[in-house]
Design a protein around this motif. Structure first.
Motif, mmCIF file in Angstrom:
data_model
loop_
_atom_site.group_PDB
_atom_site.id
_atom_site.type_symbol
_atom_site.label_atom_id
_atom_site.label_comp_id
_atom_site.label_asym_id
_atom_site.label_seq_id
_atom_site.Cartn_x
_atom_site.Cartn_y
_atom_site.Cartn_z
ATOM 1 N N LEU A 159 76.175 35.763 -66.056
ATOM 2 C CA LEU A 159 76.864 34.416 -66.648
ATOM 3 C C LEU A 159 77.543 35.064 -67.833
ATOM 4 N N VAL A 160 76.825 35.806 -68.620
ATOM 5 C CA VAL A 160 77.653 36.358 -69.724
ATOM 6 C C VAL A 160 78.805 37.178 -69.535
ATOM 7 N N THR A 161 78.793 38.110 -68.503
ATOM 8 C CA THR A 161 79.738 38.858 -67.681
ATOM 9 C C THR A 161 80.979 38.045 -67.422
ATOM 10 N N GLY A 162 80.400 37.007 -66.774
ATOM 11 C CA GLY A 162 81.533 36.046 -66.178
ATOM 12 C C GLY A 162 82.499 35.466 -67.627
ATOM 13 N N CYS A 163 81.643 35.183 -68.515
ATOM 14 C CA CYS A 163 82.337 34.537 -69.789
ATOM 15 C C CYS A 163 83.339 35.591 -70.317
ATOM 16 N N LEU A 164 82.814 36.867 -70.395
ATOM 17 C CA LEU A 164 83.534 38.057 -71.143
ATOM 18 C C LEU A 164 84.924 38.213 -70.468
ATOM 19 N N LEU A 165 84.832 38.233 -68.998
ATOM 20 C CA LEU A 165 85.830 38.291 -68.096
ATOM 21 C C LEU A 165 86.917 37.172 -68.136
ATOM 22 N N PHE A 166 86.415 35.833 -68.317
ATOM 23 C CA PHE A 166 87.245 34.757 -68.645
ATOM 24 C C PHE A 166 87.905 34.934 -69.735
ATOM 25 N N ALA A 167 87.204 35.320 -70.923
ATOM 26 C CA ALA A 167 87.764 35.362 -72.290
ATOM 27 C C ALA A 167 88.864 36.334 -72.260
ATOM 28 N N SER A 168 88.599 37.649 -71.378
ATOM 29 C CA SER A 168 89.696 38.668 -71.461
ATOM 30 C C SER A 168 91.181 38.280 -70.956
ATOM 31 N N ASP A 169 91.078 37.136 -70.261
ATOM 32 C CA ASP A 169 92.398 36.544 -69.703
ATOM 33 C C ASP A 169 93.202 36.023 -70.719
ATOM 34 N N HIS A 170 92.438 35.279 -71.761
ATOM 35 C CA HIS A 170 93.118 34.392 -72.588
ATOM 36 C C HIS A 170 93.237 34.964 -74.130
ATOM 37 N N VAL A 171 92.639 36.128 -74.151
ATOM 38 C CA VAL A 171 92.817 36.804 -75.682
ATOM 39 C C VAL A 171 94.270 37.344 -75.657
#
Length: 278
Positions: free
Chosen positions: A131-143
């Motif tokens: 779940l944390v990995t998913g959050c990191l990947l999602f965040a990378s799209d929005h940085v």
């Protein structure tokens, strides 16, 4: 080892080594929740060869960078000897330093190797890590898109990305996803974040193989199966190269979300399996 098994393991190695879905997390799920016995029991020598196959993929994908760094390494030694080090340092020479600094945090986790591997037995941890990995990947799209490359990235930037790589030794945390995301957060250009992540994987893969080589050589190597092993190695190299190309495309377009959704789904399904098996 049969030929179909060798090919299948080559595909699995090539995919999970580079796509940001955490191979260690999926291996733990298969072993402890899906009752897939012997899923991790790959002959040690074959396992080392498979990792070398994915290493070949990195060398092919980034041959020009690796060649430039190789040549610059010896030029740097010559400059140090003669006191002629240029300012600023050539990009390839700075990349060498960035990779060295980024690799340092891995040494800090060596003393906890057994503890970290033991986390794979805790399915709650693996699910949370996915779940944390998913959050990191999602965040990378929005940085915000950064502009730093090897010419402007600092050693602190490299160290922070290296910390991400060290944390990714935990099962369920993706190495490529974490390092690319960390690169985006410290202001790396997206293309450089991907390139740095994969080039930084070279010492990581080599180091892991060196640590495993002694056990692999001490195991009973069936030399008659080596030709079959080599087929799997070729497959892992080809699939790994294709996955590197895919990650380049996805990261540049800011579309890591598709992998984020998969990791979230995998984490939720894992939690559901835990609860239903109680």
């Amino acid at each position: 080892m049969t030929l179909p098994s060798s090919v299948l393991l080559g595909v699995i190695q090539g995919v999970t080594e580079f796509l940001p879905v955490s191979s260690s997390g999926h291996l733990a799920i298969a072993e402890h929740l899906l009752n897939v016995s012997n899923v991790g029991q790959v002959p040690p020598f074959f396992d080392v060869l498979l990792h070398m196959g994915t290493l070949v993929a990195v060398f092919v994908a980034y041959w020009e960078d690796i060649r430039d760094m190789f040549l610059e390494f010896f030029c740097g030694i010559s400059d140090l000897t003669h006191g002629t080090t240029p300012t600023p340092a050539p990009p390839a020479r700075r990349m060498i330093l960035l990779i060295i600094v980024g690799t340092l945090p891995l040494f800090a986790v060596l003393g906890f190797k057994d503890t970290i591997e033991g986390l794979g037995d805790n399915m709650y941890f693996v699910a949370a890590a996915l779940l944390v990995t998913g959050c990191l990947l999602f965040a990378s799209d929005h940085v915000r898109r950064g502009r730093k490359t090897e010419k402007s990235a600092t050693m602190l930037d490299a160290l922070l990305v290296g910390v991400g790589q060290a944390l990714a030794t935990c099962p369920g945390i993706s190495r490529s996803g974490t390092t690319i995301t960390a690169g985006c957060f410290v202001g790396f250009d997206r293309k450089f974040a991907v390139r740095y992540s994969f080039l930084m994987s070279i010492p990581a893969i080599l180091g892991a193989n060196i640590l495993s080589l002694k056990d692999a050589l001490e195991a009973n190597i069936l030399w008659t199966e080596v030709p079959v092993y080599l087929v799997g190695v070729a497959v892992s190299a080809a699939v790994g190269y294709a996955c590197i190309r895919l990650i380049k495309l996805v990261a540049d377009k800011g579309k890591f979300g598709c992998f984020a959704y998969y990791c979230w789904l995998a984490g939720i399904v894992t939690l559901a399996l835990i609860l239903t098996q109680k």
